[in-house]
Design a protein around this motif. Structure first.
Motif, short mmCIF file in Angstrom:
data_model
loop_
_atom_site.label_atom_id
_atom_site.label_comp_id
_atom_site.label_asym_id
_atom_site.label_seq_id
_atom_site.Cartn_x
_atom_site.Cartn_y
_atom_site.Cartn_z
N VAL A 210 104.07 68.42 28.80
CA VAL A 210 102.70 68.42 28.70
C VAL A 210 102.03 67.00 29.02
O VAL A 210 101.05 66.85 29.70
N GLU A 211 102.77 65.78 28.87
CA GLU A 211 102.22 64.49 29.17
C GLU A 211 102.36 64.48 30.67
O GLU A 211 101.32 64.05 31.32
N PHE A 212 103.30 65.23 31.64
CA PHE A 212 103.29 65.23 32.88
C PHE A 212 102.13 65.92 33.59
O PHE A 212 101.33 65.54 34.59
N SER B 10 103.05 58.66 46.30
CA SER B 10 102.92 57.26 45.96
C SER B 10 101.43 57.11 45.14
O SER B 10 101.47 56.21 44.20
N ILE B 11 100.49 57.91 45.26
CA ILE B 11 99.39 57.92 44.33
C ILE B 11 99.92 58.68 42.91
O ILE B 11 99.45 58.00 41.78
N ILE B 12 100.64 59.68 42.91
CA ILE B 12 101.23 60.33 41.87
C ILE B 12 101.79 59.42 41.00
O ILE B 12 101.76 59.31 39.58
N ALA B 13 102.46 58.54 41.62
CA ALA B 13 103.66 57.62 41.13
C ALA B 13 102.76 56.73 40.19
O ALA B 13 103.56 56.02 39.24
N LYS B 14 101.70 56.46 40.37
CA LYS B 14 100.65 55.53 39.60
C LYS B 14 100.41 56.03 38.32
O LYS B 14 99.90 55.45 37.38
N TYR B 15 100.49 57.49 38.14
CA TYR B 15 99.93 58.18 37.07
C TYR B 15 101.03 58.80 36.23
O TYR B 15 100.64 59.23 34.95
N VAL B 16 102.08 59.14 36.55
CA VAL B 16 103.33 59.75 36.05
C VAL B 16 104.52 58.88 35.93
O VAL B 16 104.66 58.20 37.00
#
Length: 517
Positions: free
Chosen positions: A486-488, A473-479
């Motif tokens: 590269v962006e990922f 759920s934290i990762i979902a806020k960033y990607v």
């Protein structure tokens, strides 16, 4: 000169940068006339044999000094230019003050291939191609028809002795209403992004800010939307163009990690490609993650449920807990599938990156491929199944809330082994599920989930992979799913930085004062 949109010889109307650019190149190849050195078939309106130094235009700075609002049409023809691009920028600046935009049109070259003549026209010159009217089943709403055959034009020719370009024909007669200044700036020919604007956009993009938020922030900085020289669509086009300029998604990702390794000599990454050179698996961890594993790597959570990326490839995150009981990330990988060999390759990379240190305990959601890989690569590690997944499976396989409640007590209760066995068989017989395959399978695996059988094993407080779900759920806020490789990786690393900053804050809280008893 600095224009993001170019419209040379476009007879059909488009809105994206690349469509304009492709049409311009196509037009340059086809619509070029050739003329002999003494060709006089097209008589110029004006023909200069000498140039007034007061009307020299050699740079953008010279153009910036001209007061186009006050210039008369008859004065325009006195100007002369150092090259074609400067002449076009001059005419486009003039066009903006009059309520239209300029577009490059016809060219003439000598038999030797030297450019001799160029004309610039109003953006409403010509007509839409007839074959554009017969296209059916359009997915997008057709754009308004703006071409109306306007004859306004500025033609320039080169003066052979001096090499300067002079205006040989000029007409400012339009057959359509001219726009007021508030609307003229929205024409594609007047929209552009400066290097400073692009720099701001790139920096905000690296920070995970959406294009809509970027545009609002830049408009606020400029004092209003009317003061921006570009639209939100132009920002999308610029980002798309930057992505297309990358030599290849997989190559760019590996190059990015190589560049990162120059700043972090302890960064480790490896990849696996198939026979045709397609990237299948990518593993990476930085120096700080490797140091964390050397301290806290006794307990390893192994999760591969997060798939929010452009290629829908599973993101595998190896995580654990630190001395503040906070989640920390040891390594990450993008994989093409969840087969046994893939997981074995990942665990082999983890061993190499962590100098051969094997975890004492591993927690997974029960995936059979994971279980196989763990048994092969970490044979001495104790494998624990996630309690949350087992409770959910009990509900789906048995379908009785009372059974699920009793199963949870058997799993988490701190019983002696004999007591656990007694309670288990009482529960199974009481609900009449002794012949259920799932029940039989769970009893065989009791050493992987029952507290009675794993007492004395170190799990650092882990009972479920809920930490992994919380991490997702934290990762979902960033990607998000639009990011390329590269962006990922860049935005995933931002997520790791955020998690590490939480540890710094916890360090401060632990040393700045004493706990209240």
């Amino acid at each position: 000169m600095g224009q993001e949109f170019s419209h040379e010889g476009v007879n059909s109307e488009h809105t994206s940068y690349d469509q304009y650019e492709q049409e311009e190149e196509k037009y340059e190849e086809v619509d070029v006339d050739y003329m002999d050195e003494d060709d006089t078939s097209v008589e110029p309106m004006f023909d200069y044999h000498g140039f007034d130094e007061g009307y020299n235009i050699d740079s953008l700075e010279d153009i910036g000094m001209i007061e186009f609002w006050n210039i008369r049409d008859e004065d325009v023809c006195h100007f002369h230019f150092s090259d074609v691009d400067i002449a076009f920028e001059f005419y486009n600046r003039y066009a903006r003050t009059r309520g239209f935009s300029a577009r490059k049109n016809r060219s003439r070259k000598s038999r030797a291939g030297a450019l001799k003549l160029k004309n610039f026209v109003c953006h409403r010159e010509g007509f839409r191609l007839q074959n554009n009217y017969g296209i059916g089943n359009l997915k997008r709403k057709p754009t308004p028809e703006t071409r109306c055959g306007c004859s306004a034009m500025m033609e320039i020719r080169v003066d052979a002795p001096s090499g300067r370009w002079f205006i040989s024909y000029f007409s400012d007669e339009h057959n359509h209403p001219l726009l007021d200044p508030r609307l003229t700036g929205l024409l594609p020919g007047h929209r552009f992004m400066s290097e400073a604007d692009i720099g701001h956009m790139v920096n905000m993009k690296k920070g995970g800010i959406s294009v809509g938020q970027m545009y609002r922030a830049l408009a606020n900085q400029a004092g209003g939307y009317e003061y921006l020289s570009f639209t939100q669509r132009d920002m999308y086009n610029k980002i798309a163009k930057q992505r297309r300029q990358l030599p290849g998604d997989a190559y760019a990702a590996l190059k990015y990690l190589e560049d990162q390794a120059t700043n972090d000599p302890f960064l480790y990454f490896n990849h696996h490609m198939d026979a045709d050179g397609t990237l299948r698996n990518l593993f990476w961890c930085d120096g700080l993650s490797r140091a964390d594993y050397s301290l806290f790597g006794d307990v390893l959570a192994f999760d591969a449920t997060y798939k929010r990326n452009k290629y829908m490839c599973p993101l595998v995150v190896f995580s654990g807990v630190n001395h503040h009981n906070q989640t920390i990330i040891f390594a990450a990988a993008l994989i093409c599938d969840e087969e046994k060999d893939t997981y074995r390759w990942l665990l082999q990379q983890l061993k190499v990156a962590m100098n051969g240190k094997a975890p004492v305990s591993v927690i997974t959601d029960g995936d059979l491929s994971m279980k196989f890989a763990i048994e092969k690569e970490f044979p001495n590690a104790h494998h624990r199944l996630c309690a949350w997944h087992l409770i959910r499976n009990a509900t789906s396989n048995i379908g009785k809330p009372q059974f699920t409640s009793m199963f949870k007590k058997c799993m988490l209760g701190d019983y002696e082994i004999d007591v656990f066995r007694q309670k288990w068989f009482e529960m199974v017989e009481g609900f009449g599920v002794e012949n259920k395959n799932w029940v039989l399978d769970m009893y065989k695996k009791r050493h992987s989930w029952a507290t009675a059988h794993i007492r004395g094993k170190f799990f650092a407080g882990f009972r479920t992979t809920s930490r992994c779900e919380g991490l997702n759920s934290i990762i979902a806020k960033y990607v998000n799913s639009r990011y390329n490789l590269v962006e990922f990786i860049q935005h995933f690393n931002r997520c790791v930085d955020h998690i590490r900053w939480k540890e710094v804050q916890a360090d401060l809280a632990s040393v700045n004062g004493r706990p209240s008893l």
